[in-house]
Scaffold this motif. Structure first.
Motif, PDB file in Angstrom:
ATOM      1  N   VAL A 149      41.072  49.340  50.679  1.00  0.00           N
ATOM      2  CA  VAL A 149      41.508  47.976  50.405  1.00  0.00           C
ATOM      3  C   VAL A 149      42.997  47.939  50.077  1.00  0.00           C
ATOM      4  N   ARG A 150      43.686  46.975  50.670  1.00  0.00           N
ATOM      5  CA  ARG A 150      45.088  46.717  50.354  1.00  0.00           C
ATOM      6  C   ARG A 150      45.252  45.390  49.613  1.00  0.00           C
ATOM      7  N   ALA A 151      44.338  44.452  49.841  1.00  0.00           N
ATOM      8  CA  ALA A 151      44.399  43.163  49.156  1.00  0.00           C
ATOM      9  C   ALA A 151      43.020  42.531  49.160  1.00  0.00           C
ATOM     10  N   ALA A 152      42.703  41.824  48.074  1.00  0.00           N
ATOM     11  CA  ALA A 152      41.421  41.130  47.961  1.00  0.00           C
ATOM     12  C   ALA A 152      41.657  39.717  47.470  1.00  0.00           C
ATOM     13  N   GLY A 153      41.002  38.752  48.102  1.00  0.00           N
ATOM     14  CA  GLY A 153      41.117  37.373  47.679  1.00  0.00           C
ATOM     15  C   GLY A 153      40.252  37.104  46.456  1.00  0.00           C
ATOM     16  N   VAL A 154      40.718  36.191  45.598  1.00  0.00           N
ATOM     17  CA  VAL A 154      39.988  35.784  44.396  1.00  0.00           C
ATOM     18  C   VAL A 154      39.537  34.344  44.580  1.00  0.00           C
ATOM     19  N   ARG A 195      47.742  27.015  41.224  1.00  0.00           N
ATOM     20  CA  ARG A 195      47.640  26.196  42.435  1.00  0.00           C
ATOM     21  C   ARG A 195      47.885  27.113  43.622  1.00  0.00           C
ATOM     22  N   GLY A 196      47.037  27.026  44.625  1.00  0.00           N
ATOM     23  CA  GLY A 196      47.127  27.939  45.747  1.00  0.00           C
ATOM     24  C   GLY A 196      46.178  29.101  45.551  1.00  0.00           C
ATOM     25  N   LYS A 197      46.348  30.142  46.354  1.00  0.00           N
ATOM     26  CA  LYS A 197      45.422  31.276  46.367  1.00  0.00           C
ATOM     27  C   LYS A 197      45.940  32.434  45.526  1.00  0.00           C
ATOM     28  N   VAL A 198      45.001  33.131  44.921  1.00  0.00           N
ATOM     29  CA  VAL A 198      45.301  34.293  44.082  1.00  0.00           C
ATOM     30  C   VAL A 198      44.804  35.551  44.804  1.00  0.00           C
ATOM     31  N   VAL A 199      45.616  36.590  44.767  1.00  0.00           N
ATOM     32  CA  VAL A 199      45.290  37.840  45.464  1.00  0.00           C
ATOM     33  C   VAL A 199      45.443  39.028  44.527  1.00  0.00           C
ATOM     34  N   ILE A 200      44.516  39.981  44.649  1.00  0.00           N
ATOM     35  CA  ILE A 200      44.634  41.266  43.965  1.00  0.00           C
ATOM     36  C   ILE A 200      45.127  42.278  44.999  1.00  0.00           C
ATOM     37  N   GLU A 201      46.245  42.920  44.701  1.00  0.00           N
ATOM     38  CA  GLU A 201      46.807  43.921  45.611  1.00  0.00           C
ATOM     39  C   GLU A 201      46.384  45.310  45.159  1.00  0.00           C
ATOM     40  N   VAL A 202      45.989  46.120  46.124  1.00  0.00           N
ATOM     41  CA  VAL A 202      45.399  47.427  45.842  1.00  0.00           C
ATOM     42  C   VAL A 202      46.083  48.492  46.704  1.00  0.00           C
ATOM     43  N   GLY A 203      46.299  49.645  46.160  1.00  0.00           N
ATOM     44  CA  GLY A 203      46.745  50.767  46.982  1.00  0.00           C
ATOM     45  C   GLY A 203      48.167  50.629  47.481  1.00  0.00           C
ATOM     46  N   VAL A 263      49.274  31.708  49.347  1.00  0.00           N
ATOM     47  CA  VAL A 263      49.174  32.734  48.314  1.00  0.00           C
ATOM     48  C   VAL A 263      50.327  32.504  47.333  1.00  0.00           C
ATOM     49  N   THR A 264      49.978  32.143  46.111  1.00  0.00           N
ATOM     50  CA  THR A 264      50.995  31.800  45.119  1.00  0.00           C
ATOM     51  C   THR A 264      51.096  32.810  43.979  1.00  0.00           C
ATOM     52  N   ARG A 265      50.046  33.626  43.784  1.00  0.00           N
ATOM     53  CA  ARG A 265      50.090  34.611  42.706  1.00  0.00           C
ATOM     54  C   ARG A 265      49.386  35.882  43.149  1.00  0.00           C
ATOM     55  N   THR A 266      49.985  37.019  42.829  1.00  0.00           N
ATOM     56  CA  THR A 266      49.367  38.308  43.121  1.00  0.00           C
ATOM     57  C   THR A 266      49.314  39.144  41.848  1.00  0.00           C
ATOM     58  N   TYR A 267      48.286  39.978  41.767  1.00  0.00           N
ATOM     59  CA  TYR A 267      48.090  40.862  40.619  1.00  0.00           C
ATOM     60  C   TYR A 267      47.707  42.243  41.135  1.00  0.00           C
ATOM     61  N   PRO A 268      48.112  43.304  40.430  1.00  0.00           N
ATOM     62  CA  PRO A 268      47.614  44.635  40.794  1.00  0.00           C
ATOM     63  C   PRO A 268      46.156  44.765  40.372  1.00  0.00           C
ATOM     64  N   LEU A 269      45.454  45.744  40.926  1.00  0.00           N
ATOM     65  CA  LEU A 269      44.040  45.926  40.614  1.00  0.00           C
ATOM     66  C   LEU A 269      43.802  46.092  39.117  1.00  0.00           C
ATOM     67  N   GLU A 270      44.707  46.770  38.422  1.00  0.00           N
ATOM     68  CA  GLU A 270      44.493  46.993  36.990  1.00  0.00           C
ATOM     69  C   GLU A 270      44.544  45.692  36.180  1.00  0.00           C
ATOM     70  N   ARG A 271      44.978  44.595  36.802  1.00  0.00           N
ATOM     71  CA  ARG A 271      44.995  43.293  36.128  1.00  0.00           C
ATOM     72  C   ARG A 271      44.023  42.321  36.810  1.00  0.00           C
ATOM     73  N   ALA A 272      42.965  42.881  37.363  1.00  0.00           N
ATOM     74  CA  ALA A 272      41.982  42.048  38.068  1.00  0.00           C
ATOM     75  C   ALA A 272      41.377  40.987  37.159  1.00  0.00           C
ATOM     76  N   GLY A 273      41.151  41.329  35.904  1.00  0.00           N
ATOM     77  CA  GLY A 273      40.600  40.345  34.981  1.00  0.00           C
ATOM     78  C   GLY A 273      41.500  39.142  34.809  1.00  0.00           C
ATOM     79  N   GLU A 274      42.799  39.370  34.742  1.00  0.00           N
ATOM     80  CA  GLU A 274      43.750  38.264  34.634  1.00  0.00           C
ATOM     81  C   GLU A 274      43.711  37.389  35.885  1.00  0.00           C
ATOM     82  N   ALA A 275      43.618  38.020  37.040  1.00  0.00           N
ATOM     83  CA  ALA A 275      43.554  37.266  38.292  1.00  0.00           C
ATOM     84  C   ALA A 275      42.336  36.361  38.316  1.00  0.00           C
ATOM     85  N   LEU A 276      41.191  36.892  37.889  1.00  0.00           N
ATOM     86  CA  LEU A 276      39.969  36.102  37.885  1.00  0.00           C
ATOM     87  C   LEU A 276      40.051  34.979  36.856  1.00  0.00           C
TER      88      LEU A 276
END
Length: 308
Positions: A35-40, A299-307, A277-290
């Protein structure tokens, strides 16, 4: 071991945790992706909250369930019977095993190659919201020049519905809060403020009437806008399956195919659809993204970036 963000039982954010996950092995018809990115999406926290449990089901997940229904990444391995994909291919699609992770399984039937023009982050948010929007608009099959009413036009799916509808040559009237007026109008829709007496404001905004309704709200809003026209075959909802059927309409019929993902990606490449896509977070901050999505603070889409 590979990391993943999961929930261990139904409930609130206190049920969320990082887990060590074995690297998945693809079954027939599946693809293993780094995974390189996951949508929230809102559906992620709603699953954790138990909103989709069947009536009478009081049990718990049984084992940690990894969050995430869409992801983009690089193919690591393919399962038996998979054709058209090979290790090293950049792809995006819906997930089998959850996208908030270093590795995820994707069904080959709902996975597409990533166009060179798209980033992993942009592609990762297309399989849920954009594909739902596309499927519903194809289901309505309104001719160019027709007027479409979109309830909840300022939400994740609504933003995609408005843009794709405009690309299809439709006039769009979108309901949203007053705070989202400029945003909805920038998308190309005529804004109608949500709230009591909505039908009267829609009639004023579209004096010639509406030819179809794409509902993303349900409840009283759906019942009120359903009364705007007689042809309920042009009434669909992605928010209230049973309710829209009682009103003579239909729930959005999801295609869930590679062809749909290819088409929404082409819309992005052509400039007809912005993933927002308006906000991105690293995997270690997945809780914040959610939390950003669950609490409505973005507003807009949130993405978790991985790897890498």
């Amino acid at each position: 071991m590979p990391k993943a963000y999961a929930y261990t039982r139904y409930g609130g954010p206190e049920t969320e945790t990082f887990v060590d996950a074995e690297r998945p092995v693809p079954s027939p018809g599946q693809i293993l992706v780094a995974v390189r990115a996951a949508g929230v999406n809102p559906v992620d926290w709603k699953l954790r909250a138990g909103f989709f449990r069947r009536p009478g089901d009081t049990g718990e997940p049984g084992s940690p369930r990894v969050f995430g229904n869409e992801a983009a990444g690089v193919v690591e391995q393919t399962g038996e019977g998979v054709t058209g994909f090979a290790a090293g291919d950049a792809v995006f699609g819906n997930t089998v095993s959850g996208g908030y992770a270093e590795y995820a399984l994707l069904p080959a039937a709902v996975t597409a190659h990533l166009p060179e023009e798209l980033s992993f982050a942009d592609a990762a948010v297309l399989p849920v919201a954009a594909a739902t929007a596309y499927d519903g608009l194809r289901q309505l099959d309104l001719p160019a020049g027709a007027t479409l009413l979109v309830t909840g036009a300022g939400g994740g799916v609504g933003v995609a519905v408005v843009q794709i509808a405009r690309a299809f040559g439709l006039r769009v009237v979108g309901t949203a809060s007053e705070a989202k007026k400029d945003f909805v109008e920038d998308l190309g829709a005529t804004h109608v403020v949500a709230g009591p007496d909505l039908a009267a404001r829609v009639r004023a905004a579209a004096p010639q009437g509406v030819d179809g309704v794409y509902d993303l709200v349900g409840g009283d809003v759906l019942q009120e806008v359903a009364a705007l026209f007689d042809d309920r075959s042009r009434l669909i909802s992605a928010a209230a399956r049973q309710e829209v059927e009682r009103l003579g309409g239909a729930p959005v019929a999801r295609a869930r195919t590679t062809a749909v993902l290819d088409e929404v990606a082409r819309l992005v490449v052509r400039g007809d659809l912005s993933p927002w896509v308006t906000r991105t977070y690293p995997l270690e901050r997945a809780g914040e993204a959610l939390r950003a999505v669950e609490e409505g603070h973005t507003r807009g889409k949130v993405v978790i970036e991985v790897g890498a």
